[in-house]
Design an enzyme around this catalytic site. Structure first.
Site, PDB file in Angstrom:
ATOM      1  CD  GLU A  36      89.257  81.749  94.361  1.00 39.54           C
ATOM      2  OE1 GLU A  36      90.134  81.462  93.539  1.00 39.54           O
ATOM      3  OE2 GLU A  36      88.413  82.657  94.171  1.00 39.54           O
ATOM      4  CB  THR A  44      86.843  80.733  85.373  1.00 41.01           C
ATOM      5  OG1 THR A  44      87.319  81.990  85.825  1.00 41.01           O
ATOM      6  CG2 THR A  44      85.867  80.936  84.226  1.00 41.01           C
ATOM      7  CB  THR A 147      94.569  86.599  89.509  1.00 43.91           C
ATOM      8  OG1 THR A 147      95.508  87.123  88.553  1.00 43.91           O
ATOM      9  CG2 THR A 147      95.152  86.724  90.897  1.00 43.91           C
ATOM     10  CG  HIS A 450      85.491  46.389  63.745  1.00 42.89           C
ATOM     11  ND1 HIS A 450      85.161  47.454  62.935  1.00 42.89           N
ATOM     12  CD2 HIS A 450      84.545  45.426  63.527  1.00 42.89           C
ATOM     13  CE1 HIS A 450      84.071  47.143  62.239  1.00 42.89           C
ATOM     14  NE2 HIS A 450      83.674  45.920  62.594  1.00 42.89           N
TER      15      HIS A 450
HETATM   16  P1  FAD Z   1      90.520  81.032  86.893  1.00 39.49           P
HETATM   17  O1  FAD Z   1      89.851  79.728  86.748  1.00 39.49           O
HETATM   18  O2  FAD Z   1      89.842  82.234  86.381  1.00 39.49           O
HETATM   19  O3  FAD Z   1      90.843  81.191  88.437  1.00 39.49           O
HETATM   20  C1  FAD Z   1      91.376  82.336  89.003  1.00 39.49           C
HETATM   21  C2  FAD Z   1      90.852  82.463  90.411  1.00 39.49           C
HETATM   22  O4  FAD Z   1      91.571  83.483  91.061  1.00 39.49           O
HETATM   23  C3  FAD Z   1      89.384  82.849  90.498  1.00 39.49           C
HETATM   24  O5  FAD Z   1      88.650  81.896  91.225  1.00 39.49           O
HETATM   25  C4  FAD Z   1      89.390  84.209  91.184  1.00 39.49           C
HETATM   26  O6  FAD Z   1      88.313  84.377  92.077  1.00 39.49           O
HETATM   27  C5  FAD Z   1      90.702  84.163  91.933  1.00 39.49           C
HETATM   28  N1  FAD Z   1      91.287  85.485  92.190  1.00 39.49           N
HETATM   29  C6  FAD Z   1      91.492  86.493  91.295  1.00 39.49           C
HETATM   30  N2  FAD Z   1      92.094  87.530  91.895  1.00 39.49           N
HETATM   31  C7  FAD Z   1      92.272  87.177  93.187  1.00 39.49           C
HETATM   32  C8  FAD Z   1      92.854  87.826  94.301  1.00 39.49           C
HETATM   33  N3  FAD Z   1      93.390  89.057  94.202  1.00 39.49           N
HETATM   34  N4  FAD Z   1      92.855  87.169  95.476  1.00 39.49           N
HETATM   35  C9  FAD Z   1      92.327  85.928  95.602  1.00 39.49           C
HETATM   36  N5  FAD Z   1      91.780  85.266  94.575  1.00 39.49           N
HETATM   37  C10 FAD Z   1      91.766  85.874  93.386  1.00 39.49           C
HETATM   38  N6  FAD Z   1      88.670  75.500  79.480  1.00 39.49           N
HETATM   39  C11 FAD Z   1      88.838  74.216  79.122  1.00 39.49           C
HETATM   40  O7  FAD Z   1      89.971  73.752  79.080  1.00 39.49           O
HETATM   41  N7  FAD Z   1      87.773  73.421  78.814  1.00 39.49           N
HETATM   42  C12 FAD Z   1      86.503  73.883  78.835  1.00 39.49           C
HETATM   43  O8  FAD Z   1      85.568  73.137  78.547  1.00 39.49           O
HETATM   44  C13 FAD Z   1      86.296  75.230  79.191  1.00 39.49           C
HETATM   45  N8  FAD Z   1      85.048  75.742  79.249  1.00 39.49           N
HETATM   46  C14 FAD Z   1      84.866  77.037  79.617  1.00 39.49           C
HETATM   47  C15 FAD Z   1      83.575  77.532  79.629  1.00 39.49           C
HETATM   48  C16 FAD Z   1      83.345  78.848  79.994  1.00 39.49           C
HETATM   49  C17 FAD Z   1      81.942  79.359  80.020  1.00 39.49           C
HETATM   50  C18 FAD Z   1      84.443  79.666  80.374  1.00 39.49           C
HETATM   51  C19 FAD Z   1      84.220  81.083  80.794  1.00 39.49           C
HETATM   52  C20 FAD Z   1      85.722  79.189  80.350  1.00 39.49           C
HETATM   53  C21 FAD Z   1      85.962  77.853  79.963  1.00 39.49           C
HETATM   54  N9  FAD Z   1      87.247  77.323  79.907  1.00 39.49           N
HETATM   55  C22 FAD Z   1      87.424  76.021  79.514  1.00 39.49           C
HETATM   56  C23 FAD Z   1      88.435  78.115  80.260  1.00 39.49           C
HETATM   57  C24 FAD Z   1      88.877  77.790  81.701  1.00 39.49           C
HETATM   58  O9  FAD Z   1      87.811  78.061  82.575  1.00 39.49           O
HETATM   59  C25 FAD Z   1      90.096  78.623  82.078  1.00 39.49           C
HETATM   60  O10 FAD Z   1      91.116  78.433  81.142  1.00 39.49           O
HETATM   61  C26 FAD Z   1      90.610  78.233  83.452  1.00 39.49           C
HETATM   62  O11 FAD Z   1      89.627  78.427  84.422  1.00 39.49           O
HETATM   63  C27 FAD Z   1      91.857  79.040  83.811  1.00 39.49           C
HETATM   64  O12 FAD Z   1      92.267  78.753  85.096  1.00 39.49           O
HETATM   65  P2  FAD Z   1      93.022  79.844  86.002  1.00 39.49           P
HETATM   66  O13 FAD Z   1      93.253  79.173  87.293  1.00 39.49           O
HETATM   67  O14 FAD Z   1      94.129  80.434  85.252  1.00 39.49           O
HETATM   68  O15 FAD Z   1      91.953  81.010  86.189  1.00 39.49           O
END
Ligand code: FAD
Ligand code: NAD
Length: 471
Positions: A36, A44, A147, A450
């Protein structure tokens, strides 16, 4: 150079998708590493998404309620003041606690946490640029790409996260803007728009489509929440597109016109939130080094078992297909690891709930009425308003309703849509019902305590196959 250490599984990305896969793999006894780059786990969702936004939503709601909704409850309060810095600190405390918690879980489950940016050197080797300087590499028998995604920029607007912000800037503003313009009336626009509207900003939401809430929200529910948010002070310009923007001065100018063409209008704001969707993030990953492709929307192409055309490389979460939701990413993480260890995994994409954490909340699972209609299915609906629910009445919080969409012949539940207090918790029952293939009568004949808000859920089910008692 020393040869890279080999793991059973290397995961790129420590967001919800990546960290859950890592923990699950550790539990299954795999030798696993998770790379990470942001310096904190949780991606995110924990750092700049779900968690900080919900902290601000909760506390801004309390503030707004104390300002506007105590007298009639018999609570007289003195001077109420916003301390935005402290509100932001409270948010940061929740975030820090949770990201540290994931680090603890990594240790507990023998996951190696590599802080750095990973890129494919070859089909099995990931070269890592370490956060603290230097490089390393790690080999994986299996690799999971997780990612994530990033905000889609608006062409012509320069995102500085101060004047022109994505959600990342919107969760960290230093002052309450006088006027905030939100481009995109989806989940982010409405959640973050709610936060700043409650804290005192004049918020206008510009939405290209004829309804707010983004993809999947039932039209009847969308109308209802729009009316409620309107009463709270948010303004909406639907069927409107942003033509161009000018962010050269202190005040940002945005030109909009009717989506189907028409007179242009210039709107001004001190903060513009760009919330027109998110796109998969795969920059710098070196996919081209191993011949992996993304589709037109930037998603890495996979099969039913999350495999790319290189079968030892799987992809989960926001950087591939499906709704961009944390709990969807989590389900995929478990399934992808189970495909590796057991050759079998499963996610039911028809039963993934969506929740919008406004007040009241909006939550749904399964198909909307429009989707069912379009599929040519004979269907029936049943609704129950919270204004007829005893608990909502005692809480003086009666806006909203529960709506079921069910198959007209079999009574099987096809979709459940709620706008109302605690909708986000209540939808779990709906998701379970859908997962088990329940009929509305199954739900309607199940005893619900209820007085609870959940009785509105039961009565909406009753209204679908017969009649509600209290309405
Ligand atoms: P991410 O959480 O984006 O994680 C990917 C990670 O990979 C990041 O930390 C990044 O730094 C890392 N990365 C990328 N490329 C590399 C690389 N080459 N090498 C090393 N690390 C790397 N979803 C919900 O279900 N409920 C909610 O209430 C909700 N609220 C949200 C509010 C906001 C403001 C936002 C923007 C999104 C929200 N979401 C919500 C959506 C949710 O955040 C995402 O669906 C979720 O984070 C996806 O997870 P992920 O692991 O696929 O990606
Ligand atoms: P979204 O897809 O929910 O909504 C984007 C909205 O912008 C849509 O209504 C679309 O019609 C509109 N739009 C697109 N281009 C436009 C333009 N040029 N002018 C005006 N309107 C335009 O996207 P989002 O709100 O940015 O959220 C991104 C992702 O993050 C979503 O997939 C969402 O699921 C996820 N998220 C989830 C939650 C939650 O679960 N509570 C919270 C925040 C974000």
């Amino acid at each position: 150079a020393t040869p890279a250490e080999e793991k059973d599984l290397v995961i790129i990305g420590g967001g919800v998708a990546g960290y859950v896969a890592a923990i699950k793999a550790g539990q299954e006894g795999l030798k696993v590493a998770c790379i990470e780059k942001r310096g904190a786990l949780g991606g995110t969702c924990l750092n700049v998404g779900c968690i900080p936004s919900k902290s601000l939503l909760n506390n801004s709601h309390l503030y707004h309620q104390i300002l506007h909704d105590t007298k009639n409850r018999g609570i007289e309060v003195g001077e109420v003041k916003l301390n935005l810095e402290q509100m932001m600190k409270a948010k940061d405390t929740s975030v820090a606690g949770l990201t540290k918690g994931v680090e603890f879980l990594f240790k507990k489950n023998n996951v190696e946490y590599i802080k750095g940016t990973g890129a494919f050197a070859d089909e099995h080797t990931i070269a890592v640029n370490l956060v603290d300087g230097g490089e390393t590499s790690v080999r994986g028998k299996n690799i999971i790409i997780a990612t994530g995604s990033e905000a889609t920029p608006f062409p012509g607007l320069n995102i500085d996260e101060k004047k022109v912000v994505t959600s990342t800037g919107a969760i960290a503003l230093k002052a309450v803007p006088k006027k905030m313009l939100v481009i995109g009336g989806g989940i982010i626009g409405l959640e973050m728009g709610s936060v700043w509207s409650r804290l005192g900003a004049e918020v206008t939401v510009v939405e290209f489509l004829g309804q707010i809430g983004g993809p999947g929200m039932d039209a009847e529910i969308s109308k209802s929440i729009q009316k409620i948010l309107g009463k709270q002070g948010m303004k909406f310009k639907l069927n409107t597109k942003v033509v161009k923007g000018d962010d050269s001065g202190d005040i940002v100018k945005i030109n909009v016109e009717a989506a189907k063409g028409g007179k242009e209008e210039t709107l001004e704001a001190d903060v513009v939130l760009v919330a027109i969707g998110r796109r998969p993030y795969t920059a710098g990953l070196g996919l081209e080094n191993i011949g992996l492709e993304v589709d037109k929307r930037g998603r890495i192409v996979i099969d039913q078992e999350y495999r790319t055309k290189l079968p030892h490389i799987r992809v989960i979460g926001d950087c591939t297909f499906g709704p961009m939701l944390a709990h969807k990413a989590e389900e995929e993480a478990v399934a992808a690891v189970e495909f590796i260890t057991k050759n079998y995994g499963h996610v039911n994409y028809n039963a993934i709930p969506s929740v919008m954490y406004t007040h009241p909340e909006v939550a749904w699972v399964g198909q909307s009425e429009a989707e069912v209609k379009e599929a040519g299915i004979k269907y029936k609906t049943g609704t129950f308003p919270f204004s007829a629910n005893s608990r909502a009445k005692t809480n003086l919080d009666t806006d909203g309703m529960v709506k079921f969409v069910a198959d007209a012949e079999t009574d099987r539940i096809l979709g459940i849509h709620i706008v109302g207090p605690n909708a986000g918790e209540m939808i779990a029952e709906g998701t379970l019902a859908l997962e088990y293939g329940a009929s509305t009568e199954d739900v309607g004949r199940t005893s619900h305590a209820h007085p609870t808000l959940s009785e509105a859920f039961k009565e909406a089910a009753m209204a679908t196959y017969g009649k509600a008692i209290h309405y």
